[in-house]
Write a protein that holds these residues in place. Structure first.
Motif, PDB file in Angstrom:
ATOM      1  N   ILE A 167      26.919   7.586  72.611  1.00 40.52           N
ATOM      2  CA  ILE A 167      27.189   6.461  73.513  1.00 40.52           C
ATOM      3  C   ILE A 167      26.954   5.136  72.797  1.00 40.52           C
ATOM      4  CG2 ILE A 167      26.444   5.312  75.630  1.00 40.52           C
ATOM      5  CD1 ILE A 167      28.054   7.785  76.184  1.00 40.52           C
ATOM      6  N   ALA A 168      25.873   5.056  72.023  1.00 40.88           N
ATOM      7  CA  ALA A 168      25.560   3.811  71.316  1.00 40.88           C
ATOM      8  C   ALA A 168      26.647   3.459  70.313  1.00 40.88           C
ATOM      9  CB  ALA A 168      24.208   3.941  70.608  1.00 40.88           C
ATOM     10  N   GLY A 169      27.167   4.450  69.609  1.00 36.80           N
ATOM     11  CA  GLY A 169      28.227   4.191  68.642  1.00 36.80           C
ATOM     12  C   GLY A 169      29.486   3.654  69.297  1.00 36.80           C
ATOM     13  N   ILE A 170      29.876   4.239  70.422  1.00 36.21           N
ATOM     14  CA  ILE A 170      31.086   3.780  71.115  1.00 36.21           C
ATOM     15  C   ILE A 170      30.883   2.370  71.674  1.00 36.21           C
ATOM     16  CG2 ILE A 170      32.673   4.282  73.012  1.00 36.21           C
ATOM     17  CD1 ILE A 170      31.997   7.232  72.663  1.00 36.21           C
ATOM     18  N   VAL A 171      29.697   2.095  72.200  1.00 40.98           N
ATOM     19  CA  VAL A 171      29.409   0.758  72.727  1.00 40.98           C
ATOM     20  C   VAL A 171      29.428  -0.286  71.600  1.00 40.98           C
ATOM     21  CG1 VAL A 171      27.667  -0.666  73.856  1.00 40.98           C
ATOM     22  CG2 VAL A 171      28.151   1.626  74.720  1.00 40.98           C
ATOM     23  N   LEU A 172      28.907   0.063  70.444  1.00 41.57           N
ATOM     24  CA  LEU A 172      28.922  -0.861  69.307  1.00 41.57           C
ATOM     25  C   LEU A 172      30.342  -1.237  68.919  1.00 41.57           C
ATOM     26  CD1 LEU A 172      26.110   0.527  66.974  1.00 41.57           C
ATOM     27  CD2 LEU A 172      26.099  -1.597  68.279  1.00 41.57           C
ATOM     28  N   VAL A 173      31.260  -0.292  69.043  1.00 43.29           N
ATOM     29  CA  VAL A 173      32.664  -0.600  68.741  1.00 43.29           C
ATOM     30  C   VAL A 173      33.206  -1.633  69.721  1.00 43.29           C
ATOM     31  CG1 VAL A 173      34.996   0.355  68.668  1.00 43.29           C
ATOM     32  CG2 VAL A 173      33.110   1.603  67.649  1.00 43.29           C
ATOM     33  N   LEU A 174      32.885  -1.457  71.001  1.00 44.38           N
ATOM     34  CA  LEU A 174      33.374  -2.407  72.008  1.00 44.38           C
ATOM     35  C   LEU A 174      32.824  -3.809  71.785  1.00 44.38           C
ATOM     36  CD1 LEU A 174      33.079  -0.163  75.206  1.00 44.38           C
ATOM     37  CD2 LEU A 174      35.159  -0.775  73.975  1.00 44.38           C
TER      38      LEU A 174
END
Length: 407
Positions: A109-116
């Motif tokens: 989840i943290a990785g996907i949020v960092l992309v956003l």
């Protein structure tokens, strides 16, 4: 005169000690974790990445004039790193990841949020994070993390709550990262998240009535996104995404714009014939086929190597998936079966959609062809998935031998 009886001499029983490898090669194989790996799965994996490197070497020489082997060198580096990751995961007991399910899910989840938040925008989408010498796509690695974490949550919550609530909570755990990926927007990868979630739930034994209800909800969601929302002036999809969907249903409507990619791919595959056009593959060499090293690499294989090359490629995928299904049945526990089932679903879906969009039977979604499409994140993710399959196979073999020794 009585004679003394002599007791028969007893020979002490010896138990076989640990097996020692007299050969240096056997010792190296044991240390690297190669001794108990599935040889057919390993063969299919290595053959596919070598096929990818060879295809890139033959078709991308003129894409970057100053560096004709740019894609070949990088894909080779990704292959070496991927093989190292696969061997590392093979040596680890996959059951340990069950204890790390919360950490794996949080990292995903943290990785996907960092992309956003920090991701670089390309063609209207934020999917990558720029790092030195590499463009990282967290949603790709997130596929494997979701499979390992969700399977752990299934085991953890198997008997604590009623079945309907358990299904709903597990489905929410799978849909949450998919929704975040949709926001990037990346429809193809988001759908892969949904597919692996459903596969894990299926292996876990969720009732068919729950899947029927999910199917009804999915049908309603598609109708809202494609029909109702655009009709009331609240479109959910962006313009280029809408064009991709419409071009799939009617590829001849706008052959120079929205359906250009599909038509060029069909021309490339059709012109390959039985044995391919080789160096005369004009669609590939002249640049008519877009994204020939990533999304449409199957069209390159079809034009350059013909039906024979495409059949060979699909045969390697069939071997890969067959061995993965075999490993699913051999797993020593349910957790391994769910991981294998999720990986099988991920690989099958990506192959089916990528080849299907090349042949015009599936919409263009940007889903890569595993181990064939150029891209570090995709290659590393697939090798990690194969490493988990090998770990399941190795643990099953070791468990079987341990039980046999006790009999």
């Amino acid at each position: 005169m009585a004679t003394a009886r002599t007791r028969p001499r007893t020979v002490p029983r010896t138990t076989p000690g640990p097996r020692r490898f007299d050969s240096g090669r056997a010792g190296i194989a044991e240390r690297l974790g190669l001794a108990h790996m599935d040889p057919l799965l390993s063969f299919a994996t290595v053959a596919l990445i070598l096929f990818s490197i060879f295809t890139l070497a033959e078709t991308t020489k003129g894409q970057i004039p100053d560096n004709p082997y740019f894609f070949v060198v990088r894909q080779s580096i990704y292959a070496v790193l991927g093989i190292a990751a696969m061997l590392a995961l093979t040596r680890v007991d996959y059951s340990r990841f069950r204890e790390l399910r919360v950490g794996l899910y949080t990292a995903m989840i943290a990785g996907i949020v960092l992309v956003l938040v920090f991701g670089s925008a390309t063609r209207g989408s934020r999917r990558w994070i720029e790092v030195p010498f590499f463009t990282f796509q967290p949603s790709e690695i997130g596929k494997v993390l979701l499979i390992a974490a969700l399977a752990g949550f299934v085991i953890d919550r198997a008997r604590r709550i009623p079945e309907r609530q358990r299904t709903a909570r597990l489905l929410l755990l799978g849909m949450a990262p998919a929704a975040l990926v949709f926001l990037q927007p990346d429809i193809g990868t988001g759908v892969v998240f949904i597919v692996v979630t459903l596969a894990v739930l299926f292996i876990a034994g969720v009732r068919w009535t729950h899947f029927a209800a999910l199917g009804a909800l999915a049908t309603a969601a598609v109708a809202i996104v494609l029909v109702i929302a655009p009709a009331v002036g609240l479109p959910v999809l962006k313009d280029y995404q809408q064009e991709r969907v419409t071009s799939f249903f009617n590829p001849s409507e706008d052959p120079r714009d929205s359906s250009y990619q599909v038509n060029q791919a069909l021309i490339a595959v059709g012109s390959g014939g039985k044995t391919g056009r080789g160096v005369d593959a004009t669609q590939t060499q002249s640049g008519f086929l877009p994204e020939r090293h990533t999304d449409f690499v199957f069209a390159v294989v079809g034009e350059r190597f013909g039906f024979v090359g495409a059949a060979l490629l699909l045969s390697l995928y069939a071997l890969l998936i067959w061995r993965a299904l075999r490993i699913l049945t051999l797993s020593k526990n349910l957790y391994g079966s769910m991981i294998a089932g999720g990986i099988v679903a991920m690989l099958m879906f990506q192959v089916f959609v990528n080849v299907g969009m090349t042949l015009g039977v599936m919409p263009i979604t940007g889903i890569p062809l595993p181990l064939m499409s150029y891209g570090g994140s995709s290659v590393l993710t697939t090798f990690m998935a194969i490493g988990l399959l090998q770990s399941i196979y190795v643990q099953a073999q070791l468990t079987s031998k341990s039980r046999a020794s006790l009999l």
